[in-house]
Design a protein around this motif. Structure first.
Motif, PDB file in Angstrom:
ATOM      1  N   ALA A 198       0.857  -1.182   0.000  1.00  0.00           N
ATOM      2  CA  ALA A 198       0.000   0.000   0.000  1.00  0.00           C
ATOM      3  C   ALA A 198       0.891   1.230   0.000  1.00  0.00           C
ATOM      4  O   ALA A 198       2.064   1.152   0.398  1.00  0.00           O
ATOM      5  N   ILE A 199       0.318   2.349  -0.446  1.00  0.00           N
ATOM      6  CA  ILE A 199       1.070   3.608  -0.445  1.00  0.00           C
ATOM      7  C   ILE A 199       1.351   4.009   1.004  1.00  0.00           C
ATOM      8  O   ILE A 199       0.445   4.028   1.835  1.00  0.00           O
ATOM      9  N   SER A 200       2.610   4.276   1.327  1.00  0.00           N
ATOM     10  CA  SER A 200       2.972   4.654   2.687  1.00  0.00           C
ATOM     11  C   SER A 200       4.149   5.616   2.644  1.00  0.00           C
ATOM     12  O   SER A 200       5.299   5.187   2.525  1.00  0.00           O
ATOM     13  N   PRO A 201       3.865   6.924   2.745  1.00  0.00           N
ATOM     14  CA  PRO A 201       4.965   7.899   2.688  1.00  0.00           C
ATOM     15  C   PRO A 201       6.002   7.649   3.786  1.00  0.00           C
ATOM     16  O   PRO A 201       7.195   7.836   3.584  1.00  0.00           O
ATOM     17  N   ILE A 202       5.542   7.183   4.967  1.00  0.00           N
ATOM     18  CA  ILE A 202       6.462   6.945   6.091  1.00  0.00           C
ATOM     19  C   ILE A 202       7.489   5.875   5.729  1.00  0.00           C
ATOM     20  O   ILE A 202       8.669   5.992   6.030  1.00  0.00           O
ATOM     21  N   GLU A 203       7.019   4.805   5.069  1.00  0.00           N
ATOM     22  CA  GLU A 203       7.943   3.735   4.676  1.00  0.00           C
ATOM     23  C   GLU A 203       8.541   3.992   3.293  1.00  0.00           C
ATOM     24  O   GLU A 203       9.253   3.139   2.754  1.00  0.00           O
ATOM     25  N   GLY A 204       8.221   5.157   2.719  1.00  0.00           N
ATOM     26  CA  GLY A 204       8.796   5.503   1.415  1.00  0.00           C
ATOM     27  C   GLY A 204       8.245   4.682   0.272  1.00  0.00           C
ATOM     28  O   GLY A 204       8.913   4.471  -0.740  1.00  0.00           O
ATOM     29  N   ILE A 205       6.986   4.201   0.414  1.00  0.00           N
ATOM     30  CA  ILE A 205       6.372   3.408  -0.659  1.00  0.00           C
ATOM     31  C   ILE A 205       5.389   4.290  -1.418  1.00  0.00           C
ATOM     32  O   ILE A 205       4.386   4.749  -0.851  1.00  0.00           O
TER      33      ILE A 205
END
Lengths: 199, 199
Positions: A109-116
């Motif tokens: 899934a899109i996850s700015p925290i994990e840089g995805i």
């Protein structure tokens, strides 16, 4: 503390998801005293999966062939695609026996925290599948959490201009659950999505 | 539900202690998408342990040699033997750094329900070790539960006639614990074994 190779095994087991140091130790000692044949079966099962399992060329579900069981099945409706985060979500949806369409596994899934970002997921592949006009509905069944919601919103904005029906499974109270134990967000969603009883 | 060999792996993982069907599925999918090198390390660690680890000829602790690290160590006091149920208990006692003697691993505890009697444990081997007169104290560190207590009582009756000092670690309140959360049996034992404060 342990002889080197026992500690190595505990360390390796401890890297598995959900296996803490105590469980790793317990599993290691179980393997130590288990029948060699039983341990060989486990090692064989791991090796087989690593050798033979690949990802479906169309939907990225796990498979032993180029196409997965569902993409190969002519009885599955090609006009509806259910988008999920992981291959294990395919199994969860299949278990309901409610869905007769095909799948698309995003790989997360899109996850700015994990840089995805979208480019790290199989979004381009999804858009390619939608370009031939055979698909009429997309069900965005990403997880009902922050990342899953963001991913669903992102995909809905991308897909809607194509004129397709874009849906998302309902949020609400778990069946068999207890109203007083529901968290307020879930309960709020359940009220928001309340249905007229047809009696 | 899954392709055959993925389900095989989930089944094998589910046989490990403390790994339920959900964790087994999670670990299987982790292995599926993990780097092949990482998975090879796990498989290697399991195989190494199965190939190389054996049980110490004297105390039955785990070892890569005929004798374990502790039985080989001339600095360990051979006059005190700590009797434990499992090899992992050796590590627990070692961690305290309180004990400088040797060990004897029984391989379990007496349990009529599970059909485990003294003959299924390494009791005869323990008695042989005591026959040469070098041992003066036996610490019975079996688990503080029904089976462990029964085993300790059984061994104490067997060993006392030899004129050895037979002891058992104190039962009582866990250090750092909270009195109000202690169960009544533990609290009862703690009162029973109360010590005079030397102030």
């Amino acid at each position: 503390m342990y002889e080197g190779i026992v500690q190595d095994l505990i360390d390796e087991l401890g890297r598995l998801p959900g296996v803490g140091p105590k469980s790793a130790q317990r599993i290691a000692f179980h393997l130590l005293s288990a029948e060699p044949a039983e341990v060989r079966k486990l090692v064989h099962a791991i090796s087989e999966v690593k050798e033979k399992i690949r990802f479906c060329e169309v939907c990225a579900n796990v498979t032993e062939d180029a196409l997965c069981r569902i993409c190969r099945d002519p009885r599955r409706d090609p006009s509806v695609i259910c988008v999920v985060e992981e291959a294990k979500d395919v199994v969860a949806v299949e278990r309901t026996r409610e869905f007769r369409g095909r799948y698309h596994v995003l790989g997360g899934a899109i996850s700015p925290i994990e840089g995805i970002g979208p480019d790290d997921l199989r979004v381009r592949e999804l858009m390619t599948r939608l370009s031939d006009g055979a698909v009429t509905e997309i069900i965005l069944a990403t997880d009902p959490n922050l990342e899953g919601e963001a991913t669903a919103t992102y995909l809905a904005r991308l897909i809607k201009p194509l004129g397709l029906k874009v849906t998302r499974p309902a949020s609400g109270l778990p069946v068999g659950g207890d109203l007083e134990y529901a968290d307020e967000v879930t309960l709020g969603r359940a009220f928001e999505g309340r249905r007229l009883l047809d009696v």
